[in-house]
Design a protein around this motif. Structure first.
Motif, short mmCIF file in Angstrom:
data_model
loop_
_atom_site.label_atom_id
_atom_site.label_comp_id
_atom_site.label_asym_id
_atom_site.label_seq_id
_atom_site.Cartn_x
_atom_site.Cartn_y
_atom_site.Cartn_z
N HIS A 174 0.81 -1.21 0.00
CA HIS A 174 0.00 0.00 0.00
C HIS A 174 0.84 1.26 0.00
O HIS A 174 0.39 2.31 -0.47
N ASP A 175 2.07 1.20 0.50
CA ASP A 175 2.95 2.36 0.48
C ASP A 175 3.26 2.80 -0.95
O ASP A 175 3.49 3.97 -1.22
N GLY A 176 3.25 1.87 -1.89
CA GLY A 176 3.55 2.19 -3.28
C GLY A 176 2.37 2.74 -4.06
O GLY A 176 2.51 3.11 -5.22
N MET A 177 1.21 2.79 -3.44
CA MET A 177 0.01 3.26 -4.13
C MET A 177 -0.11 4.78 -3.98
O MET A 177 0.24 5.35 -2.96
N VAL A 178 -0.60 5.41 -5.04
CA VAL A 178 -0.86 6.85 -4.99
C VAL A 178 -2.30 7.09 -5.43
O VAL A 178 -2.83 6.36 -6.26
N SER A 179 -2.89 8.11 -4.89
CA SER A 179 -4.26 8.44 -5.25
C SER A 179 -4.26 9.34 -6.48
O SER A 179 -3.49 10.29 -6.58
N SER A 180 -5.12 9.02 -7.43
CA SER A 180 -5.24 9.85 -8.63
C SER A 180 -6.18 11.02 -8.39
O SER A 180 -6.28 11.91 -9.22
N GLY A 181 -6.90 10.97 -7.27
CA GLY A 181 -7.85 12.03 -6.97
C GLY A 181 -9.20 11.83 -7.63
O GLY A 181 -10.10 12.64 -7.50
N VAL A 182 -9.36 10.73 -8.37
CA VAL A 182 -10.61 10.44 -9.06
C VAL A 182 -11.27 9.24 -8.39
O VAL A 182 -10.62 8.23 -8.14
N THR A 183 -12.56 9.37 -8.09
CA THR A 183 -13.29 8.27 -7.51
C THR A 183 -13.82 7.38 -8.62
O THR A 183 -14.44 7.87 -9.57
N THR A 184 -13.56 6.09 -8.52
CA THR A 184 -14.01 5.15 -9.54
C THR A 184 -15.14 4.32 -8.96
O THR A 184 -15.00 3.72 -7.89
N THR A 185 -16.26 4.28 -9.66
CA THR A 185 -17.40 3.50 -9.20
C THR A 185 -17.43 2.15 -9.91
O THR A 185 -16.72 1.94 -10.90
N GLU A 186 -18.27 1.25 -9.43
CA GLU A 186 -18.44 -0.04 -10.10
C GLU A 186 -18.97 0.14 -11.51
O GLU A 186 -18.59 -0.59 -12.43
N GLU A 187 -19.83 1.13 -11.71
CA GLU A 187 -20.37 1.40 -13.04
C GLU A 187 -19.25 1.82 -13.99
O GLU A 187 -19.25 1.44 -15.17
N ASP A 188 -18.31 2.63 -13.49
CA ASP A 188 -17.17 3.04 -14.32
C ASP A 188 -16.36 1.82 -14.77
O ASP A 188 -15.97 1.71 -15.93
N ILE A 189 -16.14 0.92 -13.87
CA ILE A 189 -15.37 -0.28 -14.18
C ILE A 189 -16.14 -1.13 -15.19
O ILE A 189 -15.57 -1.61 -16.17
N ASP A 190 -17.46 -1.30 -14.96
CA ASP A 190 -18.28 -2.06 -15.90
C ASP A 190 -18.25 -1.44 -17.29
O ASP A 190 -18.17 -2.17 -18.30
N ASP A 191 -18.32 -0.11 -17.37
CA ASP A 191 -18.28 0.57 -18.67
C ASP A 191 -16.97 0.27 -19.40
O ASP A 191 -16.97 0.03 -20.61
N VAL A 192 -15.86 0.31 -18.67
CA VAL A 192 -14.56 0.06 -19.29
C VAL A 192 -14.46 -1.40 -19.74
O VAL A 192 -14.01 -1.70 -20.84
N LEU A 193 -14.91 -2.32 -18.88
CA LEU A 193 -14.79 -3.73 -19.19
C LEU A 193 -15.78 -4.23 -20.25
O LEU A 193 -15.44 -5.01 -21.12
N TYR A 194 -17.02 -3.76 -20.15
CA TYR A 194 -18.09 -4.34 -20.98
C TYR A 194 -18.66 -3.37 -22.01
O TYR A 194 -19.49 -3.78 -22.81
N GLY A 195 -18.24 -2.11 -21.93
CA GLY A 195 -18.70 -1.15 -22.93
C GLY A 195 -19.98 -0.54 -22.69
O GLY A 195 -20.98 -0.56 -22.28
#
Length: 85
Positions: free
Chosen positions: A64-85
């Motif tokens: 977790h120390d290597g992780m950085v926040s992009s400042g953008v909140t990602t929802t499940e819908e966002d992930i579904d859109d990217v994966l399934y269109g």
């Protein structure tokens, strides 16, 4: 080679003969197994690693120390859109 391994090799030899009708020596089987292992070295090497699940707390923190926040909140819908269109 221990007795259990020798017995398993003999059973494998018998099964090959039954299914192919061809006699193969134990040496041929071992040569083929080594050839296959070399082709998939990573799998063989991984089979000798210690299973370390779950991770130690220090390992989790290191990850977790290597992780950085992009400042953008990602929802499940966002992930579904990217994966399934």
């Amino acid at each position: 080679m221990d007795d259990d391994t020798k017995s398993r090799l003999e059973r494998l030899q018998a099964e090959i003969r039954l299914k192919t009708g061809k006699r193969v020596t134990q040496q041929e089987i071992l040569a083929r197994l080594v050839e296959h292992a070399i082709e998939s070295k990573a799998d063989l090497i991984d089979s000798f690693r210690e299973n370390r699940v779950p991770l130690a707390e220090s390992e989790r923190e290191k990850f977790h120390d290597g992780m950085v926040s992009s400042g953008v909140t990602t929802t499940e819908e966002d992930i579904d859109d990217v994966l399934y269109g």
